[in-house]
Design a protein around this motif. Structure first.
Motif, PDB file in Angstrom:
ATOM      1  N   TRP A   1      91.267  59.756  14.776  1.00  0.00           N
ATOM      2  CA  TRP A   1      90.201  58.792  15.018  1.00  0.00           C
ATOM      3  C   TRP A   1      89.301  58.631  13.795  1.00  0.00           C
ATOM      4  O   TRP A   1      89.071  59.581  13.044  1.00  0.00           O
ATOM      5  CB  TRP A   1      89.328  59.250  16.181  1.00  0.00           C
ATOM      6  CG  TRP A   1      90.072  59.502  17.462  1.00  0.00           C
ATOM      7  CD1 TRP A   1      90.832  60.594  17.784  1.00  0.00           C
ATOM      8  CD2 TRP A   1      90.143  58.628  18.583  1.00  0.00           C
ATOM      9  NE1 TRP A   1      91.352  60.455  19.044  1.00  0.00           N
ATOM     10  CE2 TRP A   1      90.951  59.254  19.565  1.00  0.00           C
ATOM     11  CE3 TRP A   1      89.587  57.376  18.866  1.00  0.00           C
ATOM     12  CZ2 TRP A   1      91.209  58.682  20.801  1.00  0.00           C
ATOM     13  CZ3 TRP A   1      89.851  56.797  20.097  1.00  0.00           C
ATOM     14  CH2 TRP A   1      90.662  57.440  21.055  1.00  0.00           C
ATOM     15  N   SER A   2      88.752  57.433  13.660  1.00  0.00           N
ATOM     16  CA  SER A   2      87.697  57.161  12.682  1.00  0.00           C
ATOM     17  C   SER A   2      86.852  56.013  13.237  1.00  0.00           C
ATOM     18  O   SER A   2      87.069  54.839  12.912  1.00  0.00           O
ATOM     19  CB  SER A   2      88.285  56.792  11.317  1.00  0.00           C
ATOM     20  OG  SER A   2      87.244  56.657  10.359  1.00  0.00           O
ATOM     21  N   PRO A   3      85.881  56.332  14.093  1.00  0.00           N
ATOM     22  CA  PRO A   3      85.139  55.292  14.813  1.00  0.00           C
ATOM     23  C   PRO A   3      84.166  54.509  13.927  1.00  0.00           C
ATOM     24  O   PRO A   3      83.759  54.958  12.858  1.00  0.00           O
ATOM     25  CB  PRO A   3      84.377  56.093  15.878  1.00  0.00           C
ATOM     26  CG  PRO A   3      84.242  57.461  15.298  1.00  0.00           C
ATOM     27  CD  PRO A   3      85.486  57.692  14.496  1.00  0.00           C
ATOM     28  N   ASP A   4      83.819  53.344  14.406  1.00  0.00           N
ATOM     29  CA  ASP A   4      82.853  52.476  13.747  1.00  0.00           C
ATOM     30  C   ASP A   4      81.964  51.853  14.825  1.00  0.00           C
ATOM     31  O   ASP A   4      82.472  51.140  15.684  1.00  0.00           O
ATOM     32  CB  ASP A   4      83.589  51.386  12.969  1.00  0.00           C
ATOM     33  CG  ASP A   4      82.672  50.542  12.097  1.00  0.00           C
ATOM     34  OD1 ASP A   4      81.506  50.931  11.913  1.00  0.00           O
ATOM     35  OD2 ASP A   4      83.132  49.492  11.613  1.00  0.00           O
ATOM     36  N   PRO A   5      80.637  52.156  14.804  1.00  0.00           N
ATOM     37  CA  PRO A   5      79.886  52.896  13.789  1.00  0.00           C
ATOM     38  C   PRO A   5      80.067  54.405  13.928  1.00  0.00           C
ATOM     39  O   PRO A   5      80.698  54.879  14.877  1.00  0.00           O
ATOM     40  CB  PRO A   5      78.438  52.489  14.070  1.00  0.00           C
ATOM     41  CG  PRO A   5      78.411  52.256  15.541  1.00  0.00           C
ATOM     42  CD  PRO A   5      79.743  51.633  15.859  1.00  0.00           C
ATOM     43  N   ARG A   6      79.464  55.133  12.992  1.00  0.00           N
ATOM     44  CA  ARG A   6      79.545  56.581  12.971  1.00  0.00           C
ATOM     45  C   ARG A   6      78.146  57.151  13.205  1.00  0.00           C
ATOM     46  O   ARG A   6      77.166  56.652  12.660  1.00  0.00           O
ATOM     47  CB  ARG A   6      80.038  57.033  11.592  1.00  0.00           C
ATOM     48  CG  ARG A   6      80.454  58.486  11.487  1.00  0.00           C
ATOM     49  CD  ARG A   6      81.809  58.723  12.118  1.00  0.00           C
ATOM     50  NE  ARG A   6      82.363  60.005  11.746  1.00  0.00           N
ATOM     51  CZ  ARG A   6      83.626  60.194  11.384  1.00  0.00           C
ATOM     52  NH1 ARG A   6      84.480  59.190  11.358  1.00  0.00           N
ATOM     53  NH2 ARG A   6      84.060  61.394  11.076  1.00  0.00           N
ATOM     54  N   ALA A   7      78.056  58.198  14.023  1.00  0.00           N
ATOM     55  CA  ALA A   7      76.765  58.828  14.306  1.00  0.00           C
ATOM     56  C   ALA A   7      76.533  59.985  13.346  1.00  0.00           C
ATOM     57  O   ALA A   7      77.422  60.802  13.118  1.00  0.00           O
ATOM     58  CB  ALA A   7      76.719  59.329  15.745  1.00  0.00           C
ATOM     59  N   ILE A   8      75.325  60.039  12.773  1.00  0.00           N
ATOM     60  CA  ILE A   8      74.961  61.140  11.894  1.00  0.00           C
ATOM     61  C   ILE A   8      73.533  61.582  12.201  1.00  0.00           C
ATOM     62  O   ILE A   8      72.758  60.838  12.806  1.00  0.00           O
ATOM     63  CB  ILE A   8      75.070  60.771  10.394  1.00  0.00           C
ATOM     64  CG1 ILE A   8      73.944  59.814   9.992  1.00  0.00           C
ATOM     65  CG2 ILE A   8      76.430  60.180  10.067  1.00  0.00           C
ATOM     66  CD1 ILE A   8      73.783  59.675   8.482  1.00  0.00           C
ATOM     67  N   ILE A   9      73.196  62.789  11.780  1.00  0.00           N
ATOM     68  CA  ILE A   9      71.812  63.255  11.799  1.00  0.00           C
ATOM     69  C   ILE A   9      71.381  63.492  10.358  1.00  0.00           C
ATOM     70  O   ILE A   9      71.934  64.358   9.670  1.00  0.00           O
ATOM     71  CB  ILE A   9      71.642  64.557  12.611  1.00  0.00           C
ATOM     72  CG1 ILE A   9      71.938  64.310  14.093  1.00  0.00           C
ATOM     73  CG2 ILE A   9      70.213  65.100  12.450  1.00  0.00           C
ATOM     74  CD1 ILE A   9      71.832  65.567  14.950  1.00  0.00           C
ATOM     75  N   GLU A  10      70.433  62.685   9.886  1.00  0.00           N
ATOM     76  CA  GLU A  10      69.803  62.958   8.605  1.00  0.00           C
ATOM     77  C   GLU A  10      68.931  64.196   8.785  1.00  0.00           C
ATOM     78  O   GLU A  10      68.220  64.321   9.783  1.00  0.00           O
ATOM     79  CB  GLU A  10      68.939  61.778   8.163  1.00  0.00           C
ATOM     80  CG  GLU A  10      69.677  60.446   8.092  1.00  0.00           C
ATOM     81  CD  GLU A  10      70.457  60.266   6.803  1.00  0.00           C
ATOM     82  OE1 GLU A  10      70.651  61.262   6.071  1.00  0.00           O
ATOM     83  OE2 GLU A  10      70.873  59.118   6.539  1.00  0.00           O
TER      84      GLU A  10
END
Length: 249
Positions: free
Chosen positions: A59-68
């Motif tokens: 998998w490589s989803p779009d959008p991607r969730a991140i925590i700055e």
């Protein structure tokens, strides 16, 4: 009918831009879960996720969730918990125990619309990530209570300056959040970049997660991927940043 590229042992991953939009991010199937393949996957913004009755799905989803790191939400209750020092938090002291604890807790699979509480951390995944930990790429954060019992934790894969979170668990209240807070503190101390959360959820949003277009995520991943030196060996700097020890915030 879904048509996906099949990967044999030697087939490279297709470009992540070719991943499906429904289900979001499904890219390919097949190949193996050996350490070089997993390292290559995470280095390109790809991860495996599948059930016992499925082939290996990538998998490589779009959008991607991140925590700055600076956006991590430290609630008053979590700050109080950390300040009480009733728990000790460590890095890479009990990876096997953490991943097995994560696997033992059924949870919803966000890649499926079907209601299920079966774990997605199947035996093959457990074996593969233990090997990746032995290779120095996968890491765990452990939360221990006063009796030295494992109370919570998380594990994931570090690619350069980015930690790709895989799963977390708690056996005592808020201990998975405490593990995340300790991870953020550790990453800030070593001037690391951000935490990849893969897919957005309400729980992750409550901790400060946001979404990025996949293309932006891949750009930032490549910018911060300094795991290996020119000879393909894990750099001394990488080892220093992710070595074990007490990381209680």
């Amino acid at each position: 009918m879904i048509e996906l590229p099949y990967l044999n042992v030697e087939t490279p991953f297709p470009p992540v831009s070719t991943a499906l939009s429904d289900p979001n991010g499904l890219l390919a199937y097949g190949a193996t879960l050996d350490a070089p393949r997993l390292f290559n996957a995470y280095s390109n913004g790809i991860f495996p996720w599948f059930s016992d009755d499925e082939p290996i799905l990538w998998w490589s989803p779009d959008p991607r969730a991140i925590i700055e790191l600076d956006d991590f939400h430290l609630s008053r209750s979590l700050k109080k918990l950390a300040n009480r020092r009733q728990y000790t938090v460590t890095l890479n002291q009990s990876f096997d125990e953490v991943i097995e604890a994560c696997a033992s807790i059924p949870r919803m699979n966000p890649h499926s619309d079907a209601p299920t509480t079966e774990t997605w951390i199947v035996d093959d995944m457990i074996t593969a990530y233990k090997r990746l930990h032995q290779a120095g790429i996968a890491h765990s954060v452990e939360v221990w209570d006063a009796q030295n019992n494992l109370a919570g934790g998380l594990y994931g894969v570090a690619i350069g300056e980015i930690f790709c979170g895989e799963s977390m668990f708690h056996l005592q209240p808020n201990t998975s959040k405490l593990a995340m807070y300790a991870l953020v503190t550790h990453m800030k101390k070593h001037q690391l970049a951000f935490i990849d959360c893969q897919l957005p959820t309400e729980h992750l949003a409550s901790l400060g997660a946001k979404t990025l277009p996949r293309s932006t995520f891949i750009e930032r991943l490549r910018k911060h991927n300094d795991t290996l030196d020119e000879d393909g060996r894990i750099t001394a700097e990488y080892r220093y940043r992710w070595q074990g020890g007490n990381i209680t915030p």
